[in-house]
Design a protein around this motif. Structure first.
Motif, short mmCIF file in Angstrom:
data_model
loop_
_atom_site.label_atom_id
_atom_site.label_comp_id
_atom_site.label_asym_id
_atom_site.label_seq_id
_atom_site.Cartn_x
_atom_site.Cartn_y
_atom_site.Cartn_z
N ALA A 134 0.84 -1.20 0.00
CA ALA A 134 0.00 0.00 0.00
C ALA A 134 0.87 1.25 0.00
O ALA A 134 1.96 1.27 0.60
CB ALA A 134 -0.91 0.01 1.22
N ILE A 135 0.39 2.27 -0.70
CA ILE A 135 1.00 3.59 -0.67
C ILE A 135 -0.06 4.59 -0.23
O ILE A 135 -1.13 4.67 -0.83
CB ILE A 135 1.57 3.98 -2.05
N LEU A 136 0.22 5.31 0.84
CA LEU A 136 -0.66 6.36 1.35
C LEU A 136 -0.04 7.72 1.01
O LEU A 136 1.05 8.05 1.48
CB LEU A 136 -0.83 6.23 2.87
N LEU A 137 -0.70 8.46 0.16
CA LEU A 137 -0.21 9.76 -0.27
C LEU A 137 -0.66 10.81 0.76
O LEU A 137 -1.84 11.08 0.91
CB LEU A 137 -0.76 10.08 -1.66
N ALA A 138 0.31 11.39 1.48
CA ALA A 138 -0.02 12.24 2.64
C ALA A 138 0.81 13.51 2.68
O ALA A 138 1.02 14.07 3.75
CB ALA A 138 0.19 11.44 3.93
N ALA A 139 1.26 13.99 1.52
CA ALA A 139 2.18 15.12 1.51
C ALA A 139 1.50 16.46 1.25
O ALA A 139 2.15 17.50 1.31
CB ALA A 139 3.27 14.90 0.46
N GLY A 140 0.22 16.46 0.98
CA GLY A 140 -0.47 17.68 0.55
C GLY A 140 -0.51 18.79 1.59
O GLY A 140 -0.33 18.56 2.80
N GLU A 182 3.03 -4.03 4.28
CA GLU A 182 4.07 -3.10 3.85
C GLU A 182 3.39 -1.86 3.30
O GLU A 182 2.68 -1.92 2.30
CB GLU A 182 4.96 -3.74 2.79
N ILE A 183 3.65 -0.73 3.97
CA ILE A 183 2.98 0.53 3.64
C ILE A 183 4.03 1.62 3.49
O ILE A 183 4.90 1.79 4.34
CB ILE A 183 2.00 0.93 4.76
N LYS A 223 5.28 -1.65 10.03
CA LYS A 223 4.84 -1.94 8.67
C LYS A 223 5.12 -0.78 7.72
O LYS A 223 4.94 -0.90 6.51
CB LYS A 223 3.33 -2.22 8.64
N ILE A 224 5.54 0.37 8.28
CA ILE A 224 5.52 1.63 7.52
C ILE A 224 6.92 2.10 7.15
O ILE A 224 7.84 2.12 7.98
CB ILE A 224 4.81 2.72 8.35
N THR A 225 7.06 2.52 5.89
CA THR A 225 8.24 3.23 5.41
C THR A 225 7.83 4.66 5.12
O THR A 225 6.85 4.90 4.40
CB THR A 225 8.79 2.60 4.13
#
Length: 232
Positions: A3-9, A48-49, A72-74
């Motif tokens: 998974a990829i969580l886009l959180a830069a906004g 893996e996130i 689990k997070i990078t």
């Protein structure tokens, strides 16, 4: 699946709340928005996130460091925003030969997404990507799709003045392991790309839609933020 969580906004539409807190951490019924996503991904069995951060990045990093899912997070810190597509290209080593679910962390979703994953697992052979869809009452503000009888998307209209319907992209994607090779490999690194504008149009006829089975919304405005509070 990864998974990829886009959180830069920057969360500019949600000011003044986001003057002091990144949008992915705004509280929904006392819980940071990001915590709902991390719990949902864990329930789907995703271990893996990758999360990209930029605006008020230290707050996100501190939150993750105390999260039960931290192992689990990078975290990837962007000194300059790369856009949703640019982030995926720059972090290709994390996901390029894998199935991956790509999520905008500033959206709010009550579905457990198991239906989306199940739909993706039985997609037609020529389909490379599954896209979450929802019915919008503001279709001019969304990416609107047109599907055939097999739920394959044959038209994608990004924020046009006269959209051909109200079935909208939730900007939540499940990529097959072929997506990088076919749609990202030739893109330049360290370059700004918007996923919905620069990449998704190239997938017309190669992506399927899945209509969400519960509430789904962008927490982009004070009005939608208040609605999410009431829902939860």
């Amino acid at each position: 699946m990864k998974a990829i969580l886009l959180a830069a906004g920057l969360g500019t539409r949600l000011k003044p709340l986001t003057n002091t807190i990144p949008k992915c951490l705004v509280p929904i019924s006392g819980r940071p928005l990001l915590s709902y996503w991390l719990e949902k991904l864990a329930n789907l069995g995703i271990n893996e996130i990758l999360i990209n951060v930029h605006y008020l990045a230290e707050q996100v990093e501190n939150y993750i460091s105390q999260s039960p899912y931290r192992d689990k997070i990078t975290i990837v810190k962007e000194t300059a925003l790369l856009g949703t597509g640019g982030t995926l290209k720059n972090n290709a080593q994390f996901w390029k030969d894998e199935e991956v679910i790509v999520i905008h962390a500033d959206n709010f979703c009550l579905s457990d997404l198991s239906g989306l994953i199940n739909s993706h697992n039985v997609k037609p052979a020529h389909v490379d990507m599954s896209l979450l869809l929802f019915t919008s009452n503001q279709p001019t503000q969304c990416g609107i799709v047109v599907m055939d009888a097999d739920n394959v998307i044959h038209e994608f209209h990004e924020k046009v003045s006269n959209p051909p319907g109200n079935l909208a992209s939730g900007a939540l994607f499940v990529f097959s392991d072929s997506v990088y090779e076919r749609y990202f490999k030739e893109l330049k690194e360290h370059t700004f790309y918007d996923l919905s504008k620069d990449i998704v149009p190239n997938m017309i006829g190669k992506m399927q839609g899945w209509i969400v089975d519960d509430e789904y919304m962008d927490i982009g405005t004070p009005e939608s933020y208040e609605r999410a509070q009431k829902l939860i």
